[in-house]
Scaffold this motif. Structure first.
Motif, short mmCIF file in Angstrom:
data_model
loop_
_atom_site.label_atom_id
_atom_site.label_comp_id
_atom_site.label_asym_id
_atom_site.label_seq_id
_atom_site.Cartn_x
_atom_site.Cartn_y
_atom_site.Cartn_z
N TYR A 2 -50.73 -30.79 -45.95
CA TYR A 2 -49.34 -30.33 -45.92
C TYR A 2 -48.71 -30.46 -47.31
CZ TYR A 2 -44.42 -30.02 -44.58
OH TYR A 2 -43.10 -29.67 -44.48
N TRP A 3 -48.92 -31.60 -47.98
CA TRP A 3 -48.35 -31.81 -49.31
C TRP A 3 -49.00 -30.88 -50.33
CZ3 TRP A 3 -44.18 -33.65 -47.96
CH2 TRP A 3 -44.03 -34.79 -47.15
N ALA A 4 -50.23 -30.45 -50.09
CA ALA A 4 -50.91 -29.51 -50.98
C ALA A 4 -50.60 -28.05 -50.61
CB ALA A 4 -52.41 -29.75 -50.94
N CYS A 5 -49.75 -27.84 -49.59
CA CYS A 5 -49.34 -26.51 -49.12
C CYS A 5 -50.53 -25.70 -48.62
CB CYS A 5 -48.62 -25.73 -50.24
SG CYS A 5 -47.15 -26.56 -50.83
N GLU A 6 -51.41 -26.35 -47.89
CA GLU A 6 -52.61 -25.69 -47.37
C GLU A 6 -52.65 -25.66 -45.85
OE1 GLU A 6 -55.67 -28.04 -49.12
OE2 GLU A 6 -55.43 -27.15 -51.10
N THR A 7 -51.57 -26.02 -45.17
CA THR A 7 -51.57 -26.05 -43.71
C THR A 7 -51.11 -24.73 -43.13
OG1 THR A 7 -49.35 -26.98 -43.74
CG2 THR A 7 -51.17 -28.53 -43.53
N SER A 8 -51.55 -24.45 -41.91
CA SER A 8 -51.10 -23.24 -41.20
C SER A 8 -49.82 -23.60 -40.43
CB SER A 8 -52.18 -22.76 -40.25
OG SER A 8 -52.38 -23.73 -39.23
N LEU A 9 -49.20 -22.57 -39.86
CA LEU A 9 -47.97 -22.81 -39.09
C LEU A 9 -48.27 -23.67 -37.85
CD1 LEU A 9 -46.23 -19.32 -39.31
CD2 LEU A 9 -45.60 -21.42 -40.49
N GLU A 10 -49.43 -23.46 -37.25
CA GLU A 10 -49.79 -24.26 -36.08
C GLU A 10 -49.95 -25.73 -36.44
OE1 GLU A 10 -53.30 -22.57 -34.41
OE2 GLU A 10 -52.37 -20.61 -34.10
N GLU A 11 -50.57 -26.00 -37.59
CA GLU A 11 -50.75 -27.38 -38.02
C GLU A 11 -49.40 -28.03 -38.35
OE1 GLU A 11 -55.20 -27.10 -39.98
OE2 GLU A 11 -53.46 -26.48 -41.18
N GLU A 12 -48.49 -27.27 -38.94
CA GLU A 12 -47.16 -27.81 -39.24
C GLU A 12 -46.39 -28.10 -37.95
OE1 GLU A 12 -45.06 -25.39 -42.06
OE2 GLU A 12 -46.74 -25.44 -43.48
N ARG A 13 -46.51 -27.23 -36.95
CA ARG A 13 -45.89 -27.51 -35.65
C ARG A 13 -46.48 -28.76 -35.02
NH1 ARG A 13 -46.99 -22.11 -34.09
NH2 ARG A 13 -45.55 -20.86 -35.27
N PHE A 14 -47.78 -28.93 -35.16
CA PHE A 14 -48.43 -30.13 -34.63
C PHE A 14 -47.85 -31.39 -35.29
CE2 PHE A 14 -51.82 -33.32 -34.85
CZ PHE A 14 -52.06 -33.50 -33.49
N LEU A 15 -47.65 -31.34 -36.63
CA LEU A 15 -47.07 -32.49 -37.34
C LEU A 15 -45.64 -32.74 -36.88
CD1 LEU A 15 -48.39 -31.95 -40.97
CD2 LEU A 15 -48.94 -33.84 -39.45
N LYS A 16 -44.85 -31.68 -36.67
CA LYS A 16 -43.48 -31.86 -36.21
C LYS A 16 -43.45 -32.49 -34.82
CE LYS A 16 -41.47 -28.10 -38.88
NZ LYS A 16 -40.88 -26.78 -38.87
N ASP A 17 -44.32 -32.01 -33.96
CA ASP A 17 -44.39 -32.58 -32.60
C ASP A 17 -44.83 -34.03 -32.65
OD1 ASP A 17 -43.59 -30.18 -31.59
OD2 ASP A 17 -45.62 -29.49 -31.09
N PHE A 18 -45.79 -34.34 -33.51
CA PHE A 18 -46.27 -35.71 -33.60
C PHE A 18 -45.16 -36.65 -34.06
CE2 PHE A 18 -47.89 -39.09 -36.39
CZ PHE A 18 -48.60 -39.82 -35.48
N PHE A 19 -44.43 -36.28 -35.12
CA PHE A 19 -43.38 -37.15 -35.66
C PHE A 19 -42.14 -37.17 -34.77
CE2 PHE A 19 -45.85 -36.70 -39.61
CZ PHE A 19 -45.99 -38.03 -39.92
N ALA A 20 -42.01 -36.20 -33.86
CA ALA A 20 -40.90 -36.22 -32.91
C ALA A 20 -41.17 -37.21 -31.78
CB ALA A 20 -40.66 -34.83 -32.33
N GLY A 21 -42.43 -37.59 -31.60
CA GLY A 21 -42.81 -38.53 -30.54
C GLY A 21 -42.45 -39.97 -30.88
N ASN A 22 -42.81 -40.89 -29.96
CA ASN A 22 -42.45 -42.31 -30.13
C ASN A 22 -43.59 -43.16 -30.66
OD1 ASN A 22 -39.89 -41.86 -29.21
ND2 ASN A 22 -40.43 -42.23 -27.07
N ASN A 23 -44.82 -42.74 -30.54
CA ASN A 23 -45.93 -43.60 -30.94
C ASN A 23 -46.40 -43.28 -32.37
OD1 ASN A 23 -47.04 -41.17 -30.35
ND2 ASN A 23 -48.78 -41.95 -29.20
N ILE A 24 -45.52 -43.51 -33.35
CA ILE A 24 -45.84 -43.28 -34.77
C ILE A 24 -46.21 -44.63 -35.37
CG2 ILE A 24 -44.96 -42.48 -36.98
CD1 ILE A 24 -42.92 -40.83 -35.42
#
Length: 170
Positions: free
Chosen positions: A13-35
């Motif tokens: 993600y920081w290297a700007c190499e992720t797809s939109l699906e991967e970015e959505r996955f990261l958003k969903d992960f960080f929106a959760g409680n088990n971080i």
């Protein structure tokens, strides 16, 4: 959950190499409680949009902005630059005139000094000729003394040469 996969996705993600699906996955992960604690510092990058989604401008905000922009009192306020501009033109003109005047004055003063330095110092040509003859006679006398000393020295003994030079000065 595989936190190693999340860390790999973050690096991509920081290297700007992720797809939109991967970015959505990261958003969903960080929106959760088990971080985990090691990844919690990245959570604000992905949750800011959901946290600020509820913020909206109050009622009448657009109307208030339009009223302030169209306020007749606002148009009547004096603009300082508008009144200051002619004065600025005059000051610039005066500055140019003063600068040119100082330049001309300095040039004339330098010309007067040069004229005095290179002007003739004698008004009578006979007096000038006497001065030139006097200076040339002194030079001629000095050269003749030096020539006679050099003719009198037969060998190149530095001590003799030094004695001869001392006698010439006396």
């Amino acid at each position: 959950m595989d936190f190693q996969k999340i860390e790999t996705l973050l690096e991509r993600y920081w290297a700007c190499e992720t797809s939109l699906e991967e970015e959505r996955f990261l958003k969903d992960f960080f929106a959760g409680n088990n971080i985990p604690q090691s990844l919690s510092e990245y959570a604000p990058f992905f949750t800011w949009k959901q946290e600020n989604a509820a913020l909206q401008a109050g009622e009448g905000f657009s109307r208030q902005i339009e009223q302030k922009l169209q306020n007749p009192e606002r148009k009547k306020q004096p603009v300082i630059v508008k009144y200051f501009y002619p004065t600025l033109k005059i000051a610039a003109s005066v500055l140019i005139v003063v600068t040119v005047g100082l330049g001309i004055h300095t040039h004339n003063r330098n010309q007067a000094v040069l004229l005095q330095a290179y002007s003739e110092t004698f008004t009578d040509p006979e007096q000038a000729m006497e001065e030139v003859n006097y200076a040339l006679n002194k030079i001629s006398t000095s050269l003749l003394k030096a020539q006679s000393v050099l003719e009198g020295i037969t060998d190149n003994n530095p001590a003799d040469l030094e004695n001869e030079i001392i006698t010439i000065k006396d």
